[in-house]
Design a protein around this motif. Structure first.
Motif, mmCIF file in Angstrom:
data_model
loop_
_atom_site.group_PDB
_atom_site.id
_atom_site.type_symbol
_atom_site.label_atom_id
_atom_site.label_comp_id
_atom_site.label_asym_id
_atom_site.label_seq_id
_atom_site.Cartn_x
_atom_site.Cartn_y
_atom_site.Cartn_z
ATOM 1 N N VAL A 112 0.899 -0.602 -0.093
ATOM 2 C CA VAL A 112 0.345 0.120 -0.143
ATOM 3 C C VAL A 112 0.987 1.026 -0.021
ATOM 4 C CG1 VAL A 112 -1.848 1.576 1.150
ATOM 5 C CG2 VAL A 112 -1.752 -1.124 1.237
ATOM 6 N N VAL A 113 0.628 2.067 -0.657
ATOM 7 C CA VAL A 113 1.245 2.965 -0.660
ATOM 8 C C VAL A 113 1.082 4.908 0.226
ATOM 9 C CG1 VAL A 113 2.396 5.345 -2.208
ATOM 10 C CG2 VAL A 113 3.127 2.537 -3.075
ATOM 11 N N ASP A 114 1.805 5.188 0.477
ATOM 12 C CA ASP A 114 0.831 6.299 0.807
ATOM 13 C C ASP A 114 2.038 7.529 0.782
ATOM 14 O OD1 ASP A 114 0.558 8.696 2.510
ATOM 15 O OD2 ASP A 114 1.136 7.783 4.364
ATOM 16 N N HIS A 115 1.347 8.283 -0.584
ATOM 17 C CA HIS A 115 1.699 8.970 -0.998
ATOM 18 C C HIS A 115 1.693 10.548 -0.461
ATOM 19 C CE1 HIS A 115 0.264 6.651 -4.535
ATOM 20 N NE2 HIS A 115 0.969 6.799 -5.367
ATOM 21 N N ALA A 116 1.070 10.527 0.868
ATOM 22 C CA ALA A 116 1.443 11.969 2.207
ATOM 23 C C ALA A 116 0.905 12.897 1.177
ATOM 24 C CB ALA A 116 3.635 12.118 2.263
ATOM 25 N N LEU A 117 -0.127 13.018 -0.052
ATOM 26 C CA LEU A 117 -0.068 14.557 -0.762
ATOM 27 C C LEU A 117 -1.400 15.304 0.240
ATOM 28 C CD1 LEU A 117 0.105 13.230 -4.871
ATOM 29 C CD2 LEU A 117 1.714 15.082 -3.204
ATOM 30 N N ARG A 118 -2.455 14.376 1.327
ATOM 31 C CA ARG A 118 -2.691 14.868 1.762
ATOM 32 C C ARG A 118 -2.635 14.031 2.751
ATOM 33 N NH1 ARG A 118 -7.085 11.985 0.115
ATOM 34 N NH2 ARG A 118 -6.745 10.218 -0.720
ATOM 35 N N ARG A 119 -4.196 15.733 4.081
ATOM 36 C CA ARG A 119 -3.927 15.045 5.385
ATOM 37 C C ARG A 119 -3.907 14.073 5.664
ATOM 38 N NH1 ARG A 119 -6.124 19.696 7.634
ATOM 39 N NH2 ARG A 119 -4.720 20.725 6.992
ATOM 40 N N GLU A 120 -5.445 12.799 4.973
ATOM 41 C CA GLU A 120 -6.078 11.831 5.726
ATOM 42 C C GLU A 120 -5.529 10.582 4.735
ATOM 43 O OE1 GLU A 120 -7.838 13.959 2.511
ATOM 44 O OE2 GLU A 120 -7.923 14.333 4.311
ATOM 45 N N SER A 121 -4.631 10.572 4.149
ATOM 46 C CA SER A 121 -4.030 9.335 3.678
ATOM 47 C C SER A 121 -3.369 8.154 4.061
ATOM 48 C CB SER A 121 -2.433 10.182 2.194
ATOM 49 O OG SER A 121 -1.763 10.200 3.270
ATOM 50 N N ALA A 122 -2.370 8.993 5.031
ATOM 51 C CA ALA A 122 -1.761 8.267 6.598
ATOM 52 C C ALA A 122 -2.760 7.282 6.935
ATOM 53 C CB ALA A 122 -0.930 8.468 7.403
ATOM 54 N N HIS B 3 8.275 9.639 0.915
ATOM 55 C CA HIS B 3 8.745 11.236 2.172
ATOM 56 C C HIS B 3 9.990 12.427 0.787
ATOM 57 C CE1 HIS B 3 8.333 8.870 5.818
ATOM 58 N NE2 HIS B 3 8.472 8.050 5.115
ATOM 59 N N GLY B 4 9.613 12.812 1.758
ATOM 60 C CA GLY B 4 10.470 14.148 1.024
ATOM 61 C C GLY B 4 9.765 15.103 0.430
ATOM 62 N N PRO B 5 10.071 16.110 -0.482
ATOM 63 C CA PRO B 5 9.100 17.607 -1.242
ATOM 64 C C PRO B 5 8.747 16.675 -2.760
ATOM 65 C CG PRO B 5 11.378 17.427 -1.908
ATOM 66 C CD PRO B 5 11.462 16.495 -0.841
ATOM 67 N N LYS B 6 6.788 17.032 -1.832
ATOM 68 C CA LYS B 6 6.113 16.981 -3.520
ATOM 69 C C LYS B 6 6.242 18.339 -4.448
ATOM 70 C CE LYS B 6 4.932 13.139 -1.365
ATOM 71 N NZ LYS B 6 5.775 13.582 0.290
ATOM 72 N N PRO B 7 5.312 17.931 -5.549
ATOM 73 C CA PRO B 7 5.676 19.162 -6.771
ATOM 74 C C PRO B 7 5.194 19.586 -6.166
ATOM 75 C CG PRO B 7 5.133 16.606 -7.716
ATOM 76 C CD PRO B 7 5.193 16.471 -6.212
ATOM 77 N N CYS B 8 4.483 20.212 -6.841
ATOM 78 C CA CYS B 8 3.253 21.783 -6.932
ATOM 79 C C CYS B 8 2.800 21.342 -8.727
ATOM 80 C CB CYS B 8 4.240 23.609 -7.232
ATOM 81 S SG CYS B 8 5.349 23.578 -5.202
ATOM 82 N N GLY B 9 3.745 20.875 -10.083
ATOM 83 C CA GLY B 9 3.346 20.670 -10.665
ATOM 84 C C GLY B 9 3.397 19.698 -11.782
ATOM 85 N N VAL C 129 1.564 16.601 -10.255
ATOM 86 C CA VAL C 129 1.412 15.816 -9.076
ATOM 87 C C VAL C 129 1.619 14.102 -9.684
ATOM 88 C CG1 VAL C 129 0.053 15.404 -7.375
ATOM 89 C CG2 VAL C 129 1.169 17.698 -7.901
ATOM 90 N N GLN C 130 -0.019 14.837 -10.668
ATOM 91 C CA GLN C 130 0.014 12.485 -11.226
ATOM 92 C C GLN C 130 1.065 11.811 -11.945
ATOM 93 O OE1 GLN C 130 -3.466 12.779 -13.967
ATOM 94 N NE2 GLN C 130 -5.046 12.815 -11.740
ATOM 95 N N ALA C 131 1.614 12.959 -12.350
ATOM 96 C CA ALA C 131 2.767 12.438 -12.949
ATOM 97 C C ALA C 131 4.257 11.229 -11.935
ATOM 98 C CB ALA C 131 3.223 12.969 -14.445
ATOM 99 N N ALA C 132 4.447 12.665 -11.245
ATOM 100 C CA ALA C 132 5.542 12.353 -10.168
ATOM 101 C C ALA C 132 5.080 11.355 -9.239
ATOM 102 C CB ALA C 132 5.745 13.808 -9.471
ATOM 103 N N ALA C 133 3.552 11.050 -8.598
ATOM 104 C CA ALA C 133 3.463 10.074 -7.726
ATOM 105 C C ALA C 133 2.848 8.801 -8.603
ATOM 106 C CB ALA C 133 1.744 10.864 -6.995
#
Length: 171
Positions: free
Chosen positions: A62-72, A95-101, A103-107
């Motif tokens: 299970v991948v938690d992308h940590a992109l939203r507060r409730e993802s964990a 973990h680490g910084p998330k992109p501003c643009g 996002v779907q491709a980076a995730a």
């Protein structure tokens, strides 16, 4: 899978789909990417039963992308569902910084990197993904819209990477 295509998949039929994706070792150990959606949960259950009948086991990743507060919390819930079904769950966090643009491709890139590196580190040779017919149609349509050019193709049922065989048995 859309409702008009949905139908129960029998044990023998799933075994045939897996055989087409093989070969597999005598007591197969497979990892199943499990988002919590119907397709990936169904695949995890089918793969678990298939592997156990062969003396092996399936592990739900299970991948938690940590992109939203409730993802964990959501990832923990999916892990609990897997555990209740007798499938060992493993939650992987981006973990680490998330992109501003983009996002779907980076995730997507981060997800595949997490899944494949976990398989490599754990010595798991097979990573199963729950993509099915409707996902394939969507992929082809999106590529056509981007004018991918001659030789337009969908997702391959099996792809060998340096670390793992990525398999989509439900295609």
């Amino acid at each position: 899978m859309s409702a008009e295509h949905a139908r129960p998949l029998g044990e023998a039929e799933f075994a045939g789909l897996m055989e087409a994706c093989g070969p597999f070792e005598h007591s197969p150990l497979v990892a199943v990417a499990t988002s919590g959606g119907a397709d990936s949960l169904a695949l995890a259950l089918l793969a678990h039963d298939w592997a156990v009948r062969r003396g092996g086991r399936a592990i739900g990743l299970v991948v938690d992308h940590a992109l939203r507060r409730e993802s964990a919390t959501e990832a923990a819930e999916v892990a609990a569902w897997l555990g209740a079904a007798g499938i060992e769950p493993v939650v992987l966090r981006w973990h680490g910084p998330k992109p501003c643009g983009g996002v779907q491709a980076a995730a997507r890139g981060a997800r595949y990197a997490l899944l494949e590196s976990w398989c490599r580190d754990a010595g798991v040779l097979h990573l199963l993904l729950g993509h099915q017919r409707d996902d394939q149609a969507e992929t082809v349509l999106m590529r056509r819209r981007r004018r991918a050019g001659p030789g337009l193709a969908g997702m391959a049922p099996t792809v060998e990477t340096r670390d793992v065989r990525v398999t989509r048995p439900l295609l």
